[in-house]
Every structure is written in C-alpha cells, then in structure tokens.
Write an enzyme that holds these catalytic residues in place. Structure first.
Site: not given
Ligand SMILES: Nc1c(NC[C@H](O)[C@H](O)[C@H](O)CO)[nH]c(=O)[nH]c1=O
Ligand SMILES: CC(=O)[C@@H](O)COP(=O)(O)O
Length: 160
Positions: A31, A67, A91, A95, A97, A122
C-alpha cells in the site's frame, strides 16, 4: 509552535555497531508503494553503510500494513534473522479505518517484540496526508527507513 523536527536520516556512524555479522528481514507493505519503496531504500542504504551484506538481507512484501505483523512473525519463525524491519505507510482517509489499521499494526508488532526473541522495528508512517508521508520517506524531514535500519542494528547487537 511545532517542535523543531530532528532529521530522521541523521545518525552518527561511530555510535552504530558494525552490522557485518547480522542477518536482517525486511517486510514491506505494498500500500502507498511510492512511500514504502522510499522507506525501503533508506533502510537498505543505511544497513549497507553500516557494514551489512546484501546476501544477509531478506525482503518479503505483504499487501498492507495490517499484514505486517504476520509477515514479521513468519520471517522470524522460518528465517534465521537477528532483527526484522516492518515498513508501511498508512494515510488517513474519510473513515476510522486508518485508526484500526495503525492500531492493529502497532499492537501486533509490539506483541512480537514482547513474545519473541527477535527485535521487530516499527517503520510504519501514519500520516494525515501524502505530503507528510513524502516528507518522511526521503523528503524534507529525512527518511524513517534510515532511522529504522539504525535501530535494527543496535537492537540486533543488544547484549553483545
Ligand atoms: N488504507 C491503507 C491500508 N489498508 C489495507 C490494510 O492494511 C489491509 O491490507 C486490508 O485491510 C486487508 O487486510 N494499508 C496500508 O498499509 N496503508 C493504507 O493507507
Ligand atoms: C487507512 C485506510 O484504510 C484509508 O486509506 C481508507 O480510506 P477511507 O477511510 O476513506 O475508506
């Protein structure tokens, strides 16, 4: 007033252990690929600059940041690595999400740090917009991938 940001790419090589004997796993989310590839390039450049060997760096891709914990877990359990770097770019959209993806990724990665003997670094940008992500993946604020690579070397060396 915004606190002056330290550049994410700054590091003092004299304070970083030599990485020649370490093996690294890097799990990269697909993504926002333009961002995650920039983060990956920053991480690779720093690892090699600090002595890591190309043959000791294993890269896997996963669909998204949600994932990343599974990818890191599988990397730890099937590959002999001294540290794993997970790379993602989340980003904000319209909503909630964003909140769930970021929270799940962060918690999943922290769980791996607590439950396994392999440090998981991370390197997940959680930005309000693309400009913020660009600035932190090789832009005006440096590259979080570089920062993550240095952290990975230091954690791989912990206790030595
Ligand atoms: N919107 C973003 C996502 N969403 C996808 C999730 O990470 C996940 O792959 C999906 O929900 C299927 O489980 N992922 C990002 O890394 N960045 C985003 O901005
Ligand atoms: C972080 C996300 O999942 C986000 O890109 C989804 O966008 P939206 O919240 O507008 O569906």
């Amino acid at each position: 007033m915004a606190i002056k940001k330290q550049n994410l790419s700054d590091y003092d090589k004299t304070t970083v252990p030599n990485a020649k004997d370490f093996r690294f796993g890097i799990v990269v989310s697909e993504w926002n690929e333009n961002i995650t590839e920039g983060l990956y390039n920053g991480a690779i450049e720093a690892l090699l600059d600090c002595g890591a060997k190309e043959e000791n760096i294993i890269r896997w891709n996963v669909p998204g940041s949600f994932e990343l914990p599974f990818g890191a877990k599988k990397m730890i359990h099937t590959q002999k690595v001294d540290a794993v770097i997970v790379i993602g770019s989340v980003i904000k959209g319209e909503t909630m999400h964003f909140d769930f993806v970021c929270g799940a990724a962060a918690q999943g990665i922290m769980d791996l740090n607590v439950k396994t003997q392999t440090p998981v670094i991370f390197c997940v940008l959680t930005d309000n917009n693309m400009d913020q992500a660009i600035a932190r993946s090789g832009g005006s604020h440096g590259n979080k991938g570089t920062e993550a690579a240095i952290a990975a070397i230091k954690m791989a060396n912990l206790g030595n």
